[in-house]
Every structure is written in C-alpha cells, then in structure tokens.
Design a protein around this motif. Structure first.
Motif, short mmCIF file in Angstrom:
data_model
loop_
_atom_site.label_atom_id
_atom_site.label_comp_id
_atom_site.label_asym_id
_atom_site.label_seq_id
_atom_site.Cartn_x
_atom_site.Cartn_y
_atom_site.Cartn_z
N GLU A 102 19.39 3.67 -27.36
CA GLU A 102 18.21 2.62 -27.75
C GLU A 102 17.39 2.74 -28.81
O GLU A 102 17.52 1.44 -29.47
N ILE A 103 17.15 3.50 -29.69
CA ILE A 103 16.53 3.13 -30.87
C ILE A 103 17.73 2.63 -31.55
O ILE A 103 17.35 1.88 -32.31
N ARG A 104 18.43 3.34 -31.95
CA ARG A 104 19.66 2.62 -32.22
C ARG A 104 20.60 0.94 -32.51
O ARG A 104 20.44 0.80 -33.08
N VAL A 105 20.45 0.85 -31.24
CA VAL A 105 20.79 -0.62 -31.03
C VAL A 105 19.68 -1.38 -30.99
O VAL A 105 19.41 -2.48 -32.10
N PHE A 106 17.94 -1.11 -31.27
CA PHE A 106 16.82 -1.56 -31.59
C PHE A 106 17.18 -1.85 -33.67
O PHE A 106 17.04 -2.92 -34.41
N LEU A 110 17.03 -5.68 -34.40
CA LEU A 110 16.98 -6.49 -35.00
C LEU A 110 16.73 -6.64 -36.26
O LEU A 110 16.72 -5.06 -37.41
N ASP A 111 15.60 -7.53 -37.11
CA ASP A 111 15.80 -7.32 -38.65
C ASP A 111 14.13 -7.09 -38.92
O ASP A 111 13.68 -5.87 -37.74
N LYS A 112 14.10 -7.30 -39.95
CA LYS A 112 13.15 -6.78 -40.46
C LYS A 112 11.39 -7.11 -39.73
O LYS A 112 10.20 -6.30 -39.70
N PRO A 134 24.02 -10.29 -35.76
CA PRO A 134 23.44 -9.23 -35.14
C PRO A 134 24.12 -8.79 -34.36
O PRO A 134 24.96 -8.37 -34.14
N LEU A 135 25.00 -10.14 -33.52
CA LEU A 135 26.23 -9.73 -32.80
C LEU A 135 27.55 -9.59 -33.52
O LEU A 135 28.45 -8.51 -32.70
N ASP A 155 26.26 -5.90 -22.46
CA ASP A 155 26.72 -5.20 -21.57
C ASP A 155 25.69 -3.81 -21.81
O ASP A 155 26.11 -2.95 -22.34
N LEU A 156 24.64 -4.48 -22.26
CA LEU A 156 24.20 -2.81 -22.45
C LEU A 156 22.50 -2.76 -21.86
O LEU A 156 21.46 -4.11 -21.57
N PHE A 157 22.13 -1.44 -21.60
CA PHE A 157 20.77 -1.88 -20.80
C PHE A 157 19.70 -1.39 -21.35
O PHE A 157 19.35 -0.52 -22.18
N PHE A 158 18.23 -1.83 -20.66
CA PHE A 158 17.76 -1.45 -21.70
C PHE A 158 15.71 -1.70 -20.85
O PHE A 158 16.74 -2.67 -20.43
N LEU A 159 14.94 -0.79 -20.89
CA LEU A 159 14.19 -1.00 -19.64
C LEU A 159 14.83 -1.45 -18.30
O LEU A 159 14.22 -2.31 -17.66
N ASP A 160 15.37 -1.36 -17.72
CA ASP A 160 16.21 -1.76 -17.16
C ASP A 160 16.15 -3.01 -16.40
O ASP A 160 17.06 -3.37 -15.62
#
Length: 174
Positions: A102-106, A110-112, A134-135, A155-160
C-alpha cells in the motif's frame, strides 16, 4: 517533536478523523509538531461545472509518516493537546495500518503534494491507454472507466475500498 530527517526510515500511520477536520488536523500536526501529516487529495472532473476540482480521495483519513515506532507513536498521539476531530488510529497489534504494498502504491501515484493527479489517455481498440499521468503503465489495473464522470476504477484495494482516479480521454485520430 517528530524528526523529519529523510534518511530515517519512516513508518506510516493512519488516523480516522471527522471529515471537516482533516485539513486543520494535518496543519496542526505539521506546524506544531513538525510531523509529515496529510490527507490524500485527487483531481476530479466536475461535469456540472465542466472543470477539474480537488477533493479528498479517502474522506476522513489522515496519514502520518514518522520515524517513531508504534508504541512511541501511540504515546505521542495520546499526549496531543489538540484532538478536535480525531476519532481513532487505525492499526493492527504491534504494527502500523499500512502494508508495504500500500505504501508503494502511495509513492507511485501521489506527487510531492500528496495529490493524485488527473491522467490523460485515449481509447485504442476499445481499451483505455494512458498517455500522461500517474496511471501511465497501470492500464491493466483499470477495471472500469466512466467516460461521463471521467473516473477510472482500479483493481487496487485500500482501506477496504477500491481506488478511483480521474482520467480524461483525448480525442485521437487512428
């Protein structure tokens, strides 16, 4: 005070706050404690106004990067002077709430400024191809595209919950 030296390994923590207090709580933590706290924002197309606006990608969630281990972070959080809007910390026993993937996806999306920017693409043989944003390179994760609202479901889950991202199609001659 939280050290923000980039050479130090940082843990990620997730706080659940009342939505109207997201930005003020982040601002308080960053200014008063030197924390790296933020609310993830995304560029979103408003079809009624025909413009792009910034909105919260995960309403009610505040993310904090800190070199503090979980127990020290818990103590720091407990002793905060300003807790207006704070509901709870999302964590698992002995570990932070965010997993490494999840951290890697962030970090990839995300930009700076912790903003998930709009991506731009075109349709090729009925398939969405991202040209810019970004995609780019993550087309295989797009499961649905809503052309009218310019939103892609990933198709990425984050915080359910599934990620959504802004995507605008460019008209392209083939």
């Amino acid at each position: 005070m939280i050290c923000t030296n980039n050479l130090i390994k940082k843990n990620w923590y997730v706080l659940f706050v009342l939505t109207p207090y997201e930005d003020s709580f982040c601002s308080y933590l960053n200014q008063r404690y030197g924390a790296d706290a933020f609310s993830v924002k995304m560029e979103n197309y408003r079809k009624d106004k025909k413009c792009i606006e910034i909105k919260s990608a995960f309403p009610g969630y505040v993310f904090v990067r800190s070199p503090l281990p979980q127990d020290a972070f818990n103590d720091w959080l407990f002793h905060l002077e300003f807790k207006k809007g704070l509901i709870k910390q999302l964590c698992y026993k002995e570990t932070t709430a965010l997993r490494a993937e999840e951290i890697r996806v962030f970090e990839q999306f995300l930009d700076k400024d912790h903003l998930f920017r709009m991506s731009y693409g075109h349709l090729q043989n009925g398939r969405l191809v991202i040209d810019l944003g970004p995609l780019k390179g993550f087309e295989d994760y797009i499961t649905k595209y809503d052309k009218r609202n310019r939103l892609a479901v990933l198709d990425l889950f984050f915080l359910d919950q599934k990620w959504t991202a802004g995507v605008t199609l460019k008209e392209k001659d083939e």
